[in-house]
Design a protein around this motif. Structure first.
Motif, PDB file in Angstrom:
ATOM      1  N   ASN A 232       0.765  -1.096  -0.133  1.00  0.00           N
ATOM      2  CA  ASN A 232       0.072   0.110   0.049  1.00  0.00           C
ATOM      3  C   ASN A 232       0.791   1.231  -0.004  1.00  0.00           C
ATOM      4  OD1 ASN A 232      -2.304   1.774   0.074  1.00  0.00           O
ATOM      5  ND2 ASN A 232      -2.557   1.404   2.297  1.00  0.00           N
ATOM      6  N   SER A 234       1.093   5.187  -0.134  1.00  0.00           N
ATOM      7  CA  SER A 234       0.550   6.392   0.319  1.00  0.00           C
ATOM      8  C   SER A 234       1.378   7.634   0.653  1.00  0.00           C
ATOM      9  CB  SER A 234      -0.226   6.357   1.812  1.00  0.00           C
ATOM     10  OG  SER A 234       0.515   5.996   2.907  1.00  0.00           O
ATOM     11  N   PRO A 265      -1.893   0.913  -8.850  1.00  0.00           N
ATOM     12  CA  PRO A 265      -3.448   1.111  -8.300  1.00  0.00           C
ATOM     13  C   PRO A 265      -4.358   1.697  -9.390  1.00  0.00           C
ATOM     14  CG  PRO A 265      -1.595   2.077  -6.963  1.00  0.00           C
ATOM     15  CD  PRO A 265      -1.154   1.510  -8.023  1.00  0.00           C
ATOM     16  N   ASN A 348      -0.602   6.449  -5.454  1.00  0.00           N
ATOM     17  CA  ASN A 348      -1.054   6.174  -4.142  1.00  0.00           C
ATOM     18  C   ASN A 348      -1.849   4.944  -4.366  1.00  0.00           C
ATOM     19  OD1 ASN A 348       0.347   7.949  -2.577  1.00  0.00           O
ATOM     20  ND2 ASN A 348      -0.854   9.425  -3.498  1.00  0.00           N
ATOM     21  N   GLY A 349      -2.258   3.902  -3.508  1.00  0.00           N
ATOM     22  CA  GLY A 349      -3.000   2.663  -3.537  1.00  0.00           C
ATOM     23  C   GLY A 349      -2.104   1.636  -3.434  1.00  0.00           C
ATOM     24  N   PHE A 350      -2.820   0.442  -3.786  1.00  0.00           N
ATOM     25  CA  PHE A 350      -2.117  -0.990  -3.737  1.00  0.00           C
ATOM     26  C   PHE A 350      -1.564  -1.303  -4.837  1.00  0.00           C
ATOM     27  CE2 PHE A 350      -5.193  -1.294   0.002  1.00  0.00           C
ATOM     28  CZ  PHE A 350      -4.261  -2.014   0.874  1.00  0.00           C
ATOM     29  N   ARG A 352       0.334  -4.346  -6.682  1.00  0.00           N
ATOM     30  CA  ARG A 352       0.245  -5.937  -6.653  1.00  0.00           C
ATOM     31  C   ARG A 352       1.478  -6.529  -7.395  1.00  0.00           C
ATOM     32  NH1 ARG A 352      -5.831  -6.536  -7.901  1.00  0.00           N
ATOM     33  NH2 ARG A 352      -5.437  -4.709  -9.381  1.00  0.00           N
TER      34      ARG A 352
END
Length: 678
Positions: A232, A234, A265, A348-350, A352
């Protein structure tokens, strides 16, 4: 070209200059602490047009590296310039992305310049057409004539300032200086080359980590554990400008079996390792993937610890997604870079990481024991990459989707899960106008409804499930929603042909404001896009009568006109080269030909795709940040998609994807997003 004639009394100084060309004056350059100077001090000879015309070297290059963020200021310095007729000189600067600026042309008159150290800075005064030129700082300066530069120089752009040409773009890469002497008899030398001083709004890369081990299983189970492994991110501001990925402690008995994908993201995805490294065991090796590395991992191996470019050698791999019932085919392969896929997108965000072993055996003890990390530099502009047309599931890919105007039904096929949805939202004869109005990276259902003299927008926000009703526009207006204020949300907007006026209800982060811009004329086709690469959409019209695109930048400070297309062509703008700018493009239904001007290098490309009766529905169907050439055939409901990742070998069937979704009379939704709906 120039309009200044040689004067006879200028010849008397030739001997003095000839004996002085070997004398070089070197001055120390002082730059602000936050600016970085890059130099190429090699001598550049400037022969006259009779002998050659182009400088030697042509171009002279400077490689800029290590800067983060986008450019906020550029100055250029010519070191030790000597010439007997400076008005003969034309000087063109070209950035790594193809943006260019004429620094000097047909100015300076007939007065010899000796040992001149000439700096170009927007804050200074211009060089006089009649000169003289002395050491000092000047604006970019040109006479009103039509210069051209021999290949490989590009066509001269329309910008007249350094800021207009280069601010907001990425700095790193090869900068080129092209110099031409466009008349005979006089010549000169740039004794100590040139330099460029660049200031950026960058910040240092930030590292985000997952220390959890990833355990790899063979093809009998395929997916690693966890699947995916997520980090994650941010606290970053602005779009991505650089991404590097590190795998810590890789162990595998047959690394050629490994396929590893990174998903951002924003849903953009890239295969960073596939079918590379051969069969030699890998034991506790740390691997970093970085576009700037010297080489990729060899397909035959061995794999050693180090930094490599993304390394993919099989276009036929499949990667199972965690919520999907079956694998998804991968396109792109070795042609993609981390920058081309992720730069200009949301940091920003996940993030993977999906790891797959695509063969049986050799999985015992296989893992990425130390987890992985991602280094992200942000601070850039989003441009065309901020929005993916008809991305209803938020996976960064355009979905095949249609609207049935007779009953207000939306038929959506999610590209992430391949799940089919039918949603009734709207009434007969409503006009669909989907977009990401709430900024959650998913396309919202939206329609407009005409009642008397009033147009009402009905928007179903995907983030909250709430309905927003906005009275805005008149029945004869064209609908042009886009993100004009750069806040990540599509704004309600119309273009009024009778006035050539754009009326925009800017979302302004949740506090709507009204903006009006007059641009265009009756008969024009208004278009939506980020043609100049800024966060806010530009004001653009295509005039079929003369085949010209008129583009005014979002800040309403500069404009350009590009003639491209004919009265029978349909404009099909999109980001076909993944540089974060919308490209000028047209589709000709009579022969199905697509013609595209790549904004990254101003080259013309295209192909034949589609037939009369088809509807162009360009979009990013494979999630690689490149607009795919696509048509929808209403008579059969078939979508014919060329995955851009394999466009270079599009003659092969690997590039082609055919979906059958929709029926006669359905409106293909990507079309409504990319064009101005009636």
């Amino acid at each position: 070209m120039r309009n200044t004639e040689h004067s006879s009394n200028n010849r008397a100084t030739k001997g003095l200059l000839a004996s002085s060309l070997s004398v070089f004056l070197i001055l120390t350059m002082v730059a602000p602490a936050w600016a970085v100077v890059f130099s190429n001090t090699a001598t550049i000879n400037l022969p006259d047009a009779t002998a050659q015309g182009t400088a030697n070297s042509y171009p002279s290059n400077i490689t800029v590296a290590g800067l983060t963020g986008n450019i906020t200021n550029v100055t250029v310095r010519l070191e030790n310039l000597n010439h007997t007729f400076p008005a003969d000189l034309d000087v063109l600067l070209v950035a790594p992305n193809g943006n260019n600026l004429l620094l000097m042309s047909d100015v300076g008159g007939t007065n010899d310049v000796y040992f001149g150290n000439i700096t170009f800075d927007d804050a200074a005064a211009a060089i006089g057409i009649d000169g003289p030129i002395g050491s000092g700082t000047y604006q970019t300066s040109r006479d009103a004539t039509a210069d051209t530069f021999p290949a490989p120089a590009p066509a001269i752009g329309t910008n007249t300032t350094l800021a207009g040409a280069f601010n907001g773009i990425a700095a790193n890469g090869a900068w080129s200086l092209y110099i031409v002497d466009d008349a005979g008899a006089d010549q000169g030398i740039l004794g100590n080359g040139w330099s460029i001083t660049i200031t950026t709004a960058g910040s240092a890369a930030t590292t985000f980590r997952s220390n959890d081990s990833i355990f790899i299983q063979d093809a009998s189970r395929s997916r690693a554990t966890p699947y995916p492994s997520a980090i994650n991110v941010s606290g970053l501001t602005g779009a991505v400008t650089d991404v590097n990925v590190t795998l810590n402690g890789v162990n595998h008995l047959n690394p050629d079996d490994l396929d590893i994908m990174l998903i951002s993201p924003a849903g953009k995805r890239m295969l960073i390792l596939s079918d590379a490294g051969g069969t030699a065991d890998v034991v506790n090796v740390n691997l970093t993937f970085d576009d700037s590395a010297a080489a990729a991992i060899p397909t035959g191996g061995p794999i050693v610890a180090g930094t490599f470019r993304p390394s993919t050698f099989d276009m036929g791999d499949t990667i199972p997604f965690e919520i999907a019932p079956h694998p998804q085919a991968i396109s792109g392969g070795g042609t993609a870079t981390l920058a081309s896929v992720f730069n200009g997108t949301e940091p920003n965000g996940f993030w993977r990481l999906l790891v797959v072993d695509d063969a049986t055996g050799n999985s015992a003890g296989s893992n990425i024991m130390g987890g992985w990390s991602i280094d992200i530099t942000a601070g850039g502009t989003y441009g065309a990459k901020r929005f993916t047309s008809s991305d209803f599931d938020g996976d960064g890919k355009t979905d095949t989707a249609v609207y049935r105007r007779g009953n207000g039904f939306w038929f959506l096929r999610d590209s992430f899960s391949l799940f089919n949805r039918a949603i009734q939202f709207g009434a007969p004869n409503d006009s669909p106008i989907p977009g990401d109005y709430d900024g959650d990276r998913r396309t919202d259902l939206a329609v407009t409804r005409v009642s008397g003299s009033q147009v009402t927008w009905y928007i179903l926000r995907s983030g909250s499930g709430t309905l927003e009703t906005v009275p805005f526009g008149a029945p004869t207006d064209r609908l042009v929603p886009a993100d004009y204020d750069g806040d990540g949300r599509v704004d309600v907007a119309v273009w009024r042909p009778s006035q050539g006026a754009w009326y925009i209800r800017q979302s302004n982060g949740g506090s709507p404001t009204l903006r009006t811009v007059v641009w265009g004329a009756s008969g024009d086709i208004p278009l939506r896009g980020h043609f100049e690469g800024t966060n806010g959409a530009d004001f653009t019209v295509f005039r079929p009568a003369n085949g010209t695109w008129y583009i005014r930048n979002n800040a309403d400070t500069s404009a350009r006109a590009v003639t491209f297309g004919t009265v029978d062509d349909q404009p099909v703008p999109g980001d076909y080269d993944a540089d974060g700018k919308t490209d000028i493009a047209v589709w000709r239904s009579s022969d199905g030909s697509w013609s595209i001007i790549r904004s990254s290098d101003s080259t013309l490309t295209g192909r034949q795709w589609g037939a009369t009766g088809d509807v162009p529905v360009q979009g990013d169907y494979d999630g690689d940040s490149v607009t795919d050439i696509t048509v929808f055939r209403p008579s059969t409901g078939a979508w014919y998609i060329i995955n851009s990742g394999t466009l270079a070998t599009a003659a092969s069937t690997a590039a082609l994807r055919i979906d059958v979704y929709g029926c006669c009379g359905d409106l293909a939704l990507p079309y409504t997003y990319n064009q101005a709906a009636p």
